[in-house]
Write an enzyme that holds these catalytic residues in place. Sequence first.
Site: not given
Length: 526
Positions: A400-401, A443
């Site tokens: 995950d960003i 994301e």
Amino acid sequence: MLIRPRSRITLRQLVLVLSIGSVLTMLLAGTIGVYQVQKDQLMDDTLTSNQAFAEKLAASTATLLAQAQQDLAYTANRIAQSSQQLASLQDEVDYLREQGVGFNTVSITDNQGYIVTVSPQSRNLKGRRIDLDTPRTALRHQGPTISKPFTTVLGNLAIQLTHPLRSANKPERGYLTGTIYLNSNGALARQLSEHFFRNDTYVYVVDSARRLLYHPDEDRIGTTVGVNLAIDAVLKGIQGRQRIINSKGEDMLAGFAYVPSAQWGIVVQRPTRVTLAQLSTLMHNMLWQLLIPVVALLALLWYLSTLVSRPLEALAQIMQEGYEDQMPQRIRSVRCWYFEAEYLQNALLSGLGAVGLQLGLLHEAAYQDPMTKLGNRRGLGLALQACQDMGQPYAVMLLDIDFFKSINDTHGHDVGDQVICQLSDIMRGQARDGDALFRLGGEEFLVLLPATQADIATVIAERLRAAVAQAPILPDRTVTVSIGVAGGRPDGLEASEAVIKAADRALYLAKQQGRNRVVRQAVEAV
């Protein structure tokens, strides 16, 4: 691709081992059971037979002694009532010795203890004085007696039966004595030796002092027997049977009976080894009779194991050789004549169809994320199913960003989309051949690493995290990712979901611990 079997044992071998092992185990258990039953029966029959013989001999011995006492009493009564001198009654004692039950000597003793008449006269006992105070003679004037065994002046082991010479109208004149030898010349030995005993069965007689009064080995007559449970029991007046160890240490099956009038014990016994010798012959014959049906049964099991395992072995061989265009036709050609094999055949055919379909669909746009050209959730499902079908272990990286909402809020959604696409490119650059990349939405991304353990996946994830952190994705800030790692085995779709959930927990922990890091999480059992 060839799939290596994890076990070297085949179904046919397993069926043969189980079936033949069961047959041999049942045969062994049955043989042991029959042996034990036959052994107990033979020993019980021998003990019962020996007890019956002992009781018969005890009864006949008691009868012999009772008859001897009757003969002695009859003659003593005649002598007591006679007016003749005792010394002139030779005919009476001769008649009693010759016609009685088996006296070896008969004598008349007067009140002073002198033998006045004896038969046979050759014994040279006439005129000899008997000591009336000895335990053997002290009770003779009180009534009929049977003496303890003793050794005569001539060296013979013997017993004496006495009867006083008294009548109602005359004074006592002495006593009449009948002597019975206990060796081979005596009536008791002749009576006992008349019984025919086979296979080492023999009889012996002991008195209350454990002295042998009769034994097939004449050298042992007169000796004292040591430790012997049968003698211990019979001298207490017990009649019965028992397996014993005799005084010479031999294992014996003994029956015994008591003679109350003489306080003797009679024991009939047979060596246990002789009794059980015939059991070996019996078991040998039984095993020979079982040989043909057992061999026939084993041959039948051999044939049936081949018949049962042949369809499954053929299907396993086809699957081991790997996928080819003719695999469905080869699977259909296998003759599956029972339900389980037929069910497996149909399942393989269905699985082949599903795998072919899934492999084709993976290349279709419907299974790709339109923006990143990575696989989507539907593609992930097909990929996981393919791992199940191939039977391979695998690992999952869920990433995950970090602070992606802040990027969208600061730079706008267009820049956010560019960040997602650049991250996708970095993931492609870091991926190995065979790794599958997916965008799950927003994301959030997932990497499926076939044939990879969780520890190796952790190393790969750390390398990807570092590559993202070092990439110039945005000019004014560093873009980082948090990654959760978990490993799994192809144990069904439920297990796959558990692996993804474990990776999601690991991602959550990475976020909690400060982001821009890799955390590995163990999979919970399904």
